[in-house]
Scaffold this motif. Structure first.
Motif, short mmCIF file in Angstrom:
data_model
loop_
_atom_site.label_atom_id
_atom_site.label_comp_id
_atom_site.label_asym_id
_atom_site.label_seq_id
_atom_site.Cartn_x
_atom_site.Cartn_y
_atom_site.Cartn_z
N ALA A 80 0.84 -1.20 0.00
CA ALA A 80 0.00 0.00 0.00
C ALA A 80 0.88 1.25 0.00
O ALA A 80 0.58 2.23 -0.70
CB ALA A 80 -0.94 0.00 1.20
N ALA A 81 1.97 1.23 0.75
CA ALA A 81 2.89 2.37 0.77
C ALA A 81 3.54 2.55 -0.60
O ALA A 81 3.68 3.68 -1.08
CB ALA A 81 3.96 2.16 1.85
N LEU A 82 3.91 1.47 -1.23
CA LEU A 82 4.50 1.54 -2.57
C LEU A 82 3.48 2.08 -3.58
O LEU A 82 3.81 2.89 -4.43
CB LEU A 82 5.01 0.16 -2.99
N GLU A 83 2.25 1.65 -3.44
CA GLU A 83 1.17 2.13 -4.31
C GLU A 83 1.03 3.65 -4.17
O GLU A 83 0.95 4.38 -5.16
CB GLU A 83 -0.14 1.42 -3.96
N ARG A 84 1.01 4.14 -2.94
CA ARG A 84 0.89 5.58 -2.70
C ARG A 84 2.10 6.33 -3.27
O ARG A 84 1.96 7.40 -3.87
CB ARG A 84 0.73 5.88 -1.22
N ALA A 85 3.27 5.77 -3.07
CA ALA A 85 4.51 6.43 -3.52
C ALA A 85 4.63 6.51 -5.03
O ALA A 85 5.30 7.40 -5.56
CB ALA A 85 5.72 5.71 -2.94
N THR A 86 3.97 5.60 -5.74
CA THR A 86 4.08 5.56 -7.20
C THR A 86 2.82 6.04 -7.91
O THR A 86 2.74 5.98 -9.13
CB THR A 86 4.43 4.14 -7.68
#
Length: 88
Positions: A80-86
């Motif tokens: 989820a953090a990677l999704e937000r960051a990208t």
């Protein structure tokens, strides 16, 4: 020495947490982040694994500590953090 990181049975975080913008059988518009893919079976395994219909994005996901953590909840948070960051 084998450095392969095994996919955790019953996890499916990588089939739930990220968005997929390409068509998936049963999800022609892809899927939003946080929504389980319709191609997950009752054991949370991909019905399309190894099939040509499987989205190319899915094939790029490789299990590892930085993506999977030590349990499903950690994998969901990491992805989820990677999704937000990208996100665009």
């Amino acid at each position: 020495m084998d450095t392969a990181f095994p996919c955790r049975s019953g996890c499916a975080a990588c089939c739930t947490a990220p968005s997929i913008t390409s068509p998936i059988p049963g999800m022609p518009q892809g899927k939003p982040a946080g929504v389980p893919c319709v191609q997950l079976d009752d054991a949370l395994r991909c019905r399309l694994f190894g099939q040509p219909e499987r989205p190319a994005f899915c094939a790029t996901l490789k299990p590892g500590p930085d993506m999977c953590g030590t349990r499903r909840t950690e994998a969901m948070a990491l992805l989820a953090a990677l999704e937000r960051a990208t996100a665009p």
